[in-house]
Design a protein around this motif. Structure first.
Motif, mmCIF file in Angstrom:
data_model
loop_
_atom_site.group_PDB
_atom_site.id
_atom_site.type_symbol
_atom_site.label_atom_id
_atom_site.label_comp_id
_atom_site.label_asym_id
_atom_site.label_seq_id
_atom_site.Cartn_x
_atom_site.Cartn_y
_atom_site.Cartn_z
ATOM 1 N N THR A 3 1.440 -75.504 51.410
ATOM 2 C CA THR A 3 0.161 -74.666 51.445
ATOM 3 C C THR A 3 0.237 -74.282 53.163
ATOM 4 O O THR A 3 0.720 -74.695 53.957
ATOM 5 N N ASN A 4 -1.141 -73.503 53.409
ATOM 6 C CA ASN A 4 -1.460 -73.145 54.528
ATOM 7 C C ASN A 4 -2.733 -74.051 55.097
ATOM 8 O O ASN A 4 -3.739 -73.612 54.386
ATOM 9 N N ASP A 5 -2.630 -74.701 56.010
ATOM 10 C CA ASP A 5 -3.535 -75.628 56.235
ATOM 11 C C ASP A 5 -4.310 -75.018 57.551
ATOM 12 O O ASP A 5 -3.541 -75.270 58.857
ATOM 13 N N GLU A 6 -5.343 -74.104 57.756
ATOM 14 C CA GLU A 6 -6.000 -73.511 58.578
ATOM 15 C C GLU A 6 -6.208 -74.395 59.795
ATOM 16 O O GLU A 6 -6.528 -74.086 60.861
ATOM 17 N N HIS A 7 -6.695 -75.555 59.299
ATOM 18 C CA HIS A 7 -7.442 -76.567 60.481
ATOM 19 C C HIS A 7 -6.310 -77.417 61.176
ATOM 20 O O HIS A 7 -6.796 -78.084 62.032
ATOM 21 N N ASP A 8 -5.378 -77.114 60.612
ATOM 22 C CA ASP A 8 -3.954 -77.973 61.498
ATOM 23 C C ASP A 8 -3.518 -76.926 62.532
ATOM 24 O O ASP A 8 -2.604 -76.054 61.937
#
Length: 214
Positions: A3-8
């Motif tokens: 997945t893509n974690d925009e917060h990391d």
């Protein structure tokens, strides 16, 4: 599957955490899709989901999920739908949100590494990728070699009535003014063996009323 974690900022692309509730939700999606029986859903049973509820999911083909934000539930639903399209031939999966652009952000938007489902497909090892993106469609459509398709559609019942979907996934259902029309339009397909999956955070709505009535 990643997945893509925009917060990391350091590691935005990462595998699903695999938390217990995620495994339980996948079990429930598979039971509602008649891909697992109520007795073959161990993760759901481990978190206390009653067998009677799993039997209702299997019988009706309908799963409504009330969620908080940032719970990865929409990502999880997209992973389930991507797997289903890849694993079973001639699936017609409709992904619905308030606007078609919102639904397309879950399926495909111009480049495969942007929307959620295409992102997961794009980040598989190259020899496992299957999807074709139609050149005449700029967004919202994925086509698989086995005949399965995923379409992004706006809210309402028109597109559902015009087709015979295998699965309808309604994202943020409580924010769709025409959610009731969507659900009603899908009933013939559901009764014919299809699946209806609705996910939303809280908002007074027809979605809330249906969940409360259940």
């Amino acid at each position: 599957v990643v997945t893509n974690d925009e917060h990391d900022q350091l590691r935005p692309v990462k595998p699903f955490p695999g938390d217990q509730y995620e495994r339980a939700l996948i079990d429930m999606m598979c039971v509602a899709g008649k891909l697992l029986t109520p007795d073959d859903a161990p993760y759901a049973r481990q978190v206390g989901v009653p067998r009677s509820y799993l039997a209702d999911l299997y019988r009706t083909g309908v799963l409504f999920v009330e969620k908080s934000r940032q719970m990865r539930v929409s990502w999880l639903a997209c992973a389930y739908l991507l797997w289903r399209a890849r694993a079973f031939p001639h699936q017609l999966i409709l992904v619905q949100s308030k606007k078609k652009e919102d639904a397309a952000n879950l399926v495909f938007v111009k480049q495969p590494d942007l929307a959620r489902m295409s992102f997961m497909e794009f980040h598989l090892p190259e020899d496992l990728r299957q999807v074709k993106y139609p050149t005449h469609v700029s967004e919202g459509r994925m086509i698989f070699p086995n005949g399965s398709q995923v379409w992004a559609i706006p809210e309402g019942g028109a597109m559902i009535r015009s087709n015979t979907p295998t699965v309808v996934f309604s994202d943020e259902s409580a924010f769709q003014e025409e959610f009731g029309n969507s659900y009603t339009a899908a009933l013939p397909a559901i009764k014919g063996g299809g699946q209806y999956l609705a996910v939303s955070s809280a908002e007074p709505s027809e979605f809330q009323q249906l969940v409360g009535a259940a």
